[in-house]
Design a protein around this motif. Structure first.
Motif, PDB file in Angstrom:
ATOM      1  N   GLU A  90      -5.275   1.667  -3.680  1.00  0.00           N
ATOM      2  CA  GLU A  90      -4.534   2.908  -3.911  1.00  0.00           C
ATOM      3  C   GLU A  90      -5.110   4.129  -3.194  1.00  0.00           C
ATOM      4  N   ARG A 143      -2.515  -2.189  -2.303  1.00  0.00           N
ATOM      5  CA  ARG A 143      -2.068  -2.189  -3.690  1.00  0.00           C
ATOM      6  C   ARG A 143      -2.301  -3.574  -4.312  1.00  0.00           C
ATOM      7  N   CYS A 187       6.274   0.368  -4.098  1.00  0.00           N
ATOM      8  CA  CYS A 187       6.714   1.718  -3.776  1.00  0.00           C
ATOM      9  C   CYS A 187       7.804   1.586  -2.699  1.00  0.00           C
TER      10      CYS A 187
END
Length: 453
Positions: free
Chosen positions: A143, A157, A198
């Motif tokens: 992250e 991630r 995302c």
């Protein structure tokens, strides 16, 4: 931006993706081809790019089909930085030197026993080559976004699967390109679930289990029955297991079975120095998995740890029931080959296959019922019982992959399906198009696509 599929296309091994943008080159993964001979031979060919021209490498995780060709890359001229999560780097510090050492040992064995067509047999790379490659690593925590080369920013991630495994988000020229890496299972007994996606413009997703679902299996019960049945006839259970991830899951299961008294109180041996070292790494990175400190300790203490070659050889003289867990997981190399040579011919023994067996590997041949294995230039009869444990895969199944993709806040413009045999890859393509309504393609090995900014 250009994206080239230089491995893990049409197969589950050899993961390599080259991203080119404004004269810069980033390699995502640098893995070994494994399995069928025609795939393994590709490891000896010149890389399909000039290593000196690659600016950086980013790893999804440490398994050798994703990291195992890094020593070759450095040996052939790469001088950039390799980025990976801290725990993935720790695993590579075990895996890569061990890979080089095994190749040296196999070459030495082949030369001593004259079992190779090549005179002399040579290792693909050495332990020293692997150590040299490790000096190029730099940690990139989960992250935390970083511009690893001008114009290309990377965020890692959590992907589940094994310790340190990541999905890679690249921001390149206004585009977001997401590589799933190997996706873990949301119901994995040890690893935490992959995080949701995302927003991404393009996704490269794995398809190892793209044509099937993980059925609910009483895996521990099957393992307990197999061990009990084998012990009753005086036999030994040998389990080929990946040193990273699979060996720890098996030890955890054996710890739980012994704690419940579900199997006889027979000795368990972990014959893999690398797998032994993994336990301390699990303690240090507990935030990435579900195990408590007590469970980590139990996983460690259930087995006698076998480090030396002499201790390993002594296991082949056992004459009482026992369980031997040893690498490698698909019986492509390592100490488990010596145990298979000794134990597979005897009917009282059992070989337990724990997880996916790629086509062309000895594990796949055992799974398919072949009654002879070629090991170190010899044909070894297989009279032992062979049991395949279902439900142990660290890969998401087809529905879990689609659910992960569906967590994206918006539809990507395209999905590239890789890291799967042709059947599973195409089955996943159809499922994505049918259930999500997205455009999906299965690229071929060596294919390059243009992604407009």
């Amino acid at each position: 931006m250009k994206l080239s599929f230089l491995g893990a296309a049409g197969t589950v091994t050899g993961s390599k993706y080259l991203v080119e943008h404004e004269g810069r080159k980033l390699l995502v993964d640098c893995g070994l081809f494994q399995g069928y001979k025609q795939l393994r031979l590709m490891n000896w060919e010149a890389l399909p790019f000039e290593p000196r021209d690659v600016d950086a490498v980013v790893l999804t995780h440490s398994h050798l089909d994703h990291s195992g060709a890094l020593p070759l890359l450095v040996k052939r001229g790469f001088s950039g930085t390799v980025f990976a999560t801290p725990s993935a780097i720790e695993l590579c510090q075990l895996l890569l030197p061990d890979s080089g050492r095994i190749q040296e040992e196999d070459a030495e064995y082949a030369n001593r026993h004259q079992t190779s067509k090549h005179q002399p047999a040579m290792p693909l790379y050495t332990e020293e080559d692997a150590e040299r490659a490790l000096r190029r690593f730099e940690p990139l925590p989960f992250e935390q976004s970083r511009e690893v080369i001008p114009g290309i920013a990377v965020t890692l991630r959590p992907a589940g699967h094994i310790l340190g495994a990541a999905s890679i988000e690249l921001k390149v020229g206004g585009e977001t390109l997401l590589f799933s890496g190997d996706l873990g299972r949301p119901d994995d007994p040890i690893m935490r679930a992959p995080v949701d996606i995302c927003a991404a413009d393009h996704v490269v997703v794995e398809s190892t289990y793209g044509d099937r679902l993980h059925e609910a299996h009483a895996t521990e019960a099957v393992l307990a029955e197999t061990i009990t049945r084998t012990a009753s006839r005086g036999g030994i259970v040998v389990v080929p297991a990946f040193a990273v991830g699979r060996a720890q899951l098996l030890l955890y299961m054996l710890y739980r079975l012994k704690t419940r008294g579900a199997i006889p109180n027979l000795p368990v041996f972990l014959n893999s120095p690398m797998a032994i070292d993994m336990t301390e790494i699990y303690h240090r990175h507990r935030v990435e998995h579900r195990l408590s400190p007590e469970e980590c300790d139990g996983m460690c203490k259930v087995a006698k740890m076998v480090r030396t070659v002499e201790e390993s050889r002594a296991l082949n003289t056992l004459r009482y029931p026992a369980v031997i867990v040893s690498a490698s997981g698909m019986a492509t190399g390592g100490r488990v080959l010596h145990h298979l040579k000794t134990l597979a011919p005897e009917r009282r023994n059992t070989v337990v296959l724990a997880g996916y067996q790629a086509g062309g590997t000895r594990g796949a041949r055992l799974q398919n019922g072949e009654r002879s294995l070629r090991i170190h230039g010899e044909d070894v009869p297989v009279n032992a019982e062979v049991v395949s444990l279902q439900g142990l895969s660290a890969h998401a199944d087809a529905q879990q992959i689609v659910s992960w993709l569906g967590s994206a806040p918006k539809a990507p413009r395209g999905v590239f399906i890789t890291h799967g045999e042709p059947g599973p890859a195409d089955a996943l393509r159809q499922r994505i198009e049918r259930e999500l309504g997205w455009t999906a393609t299965v690229p071929s090995l060596g294919q390059t696509v243009e992604i407009p900014s």
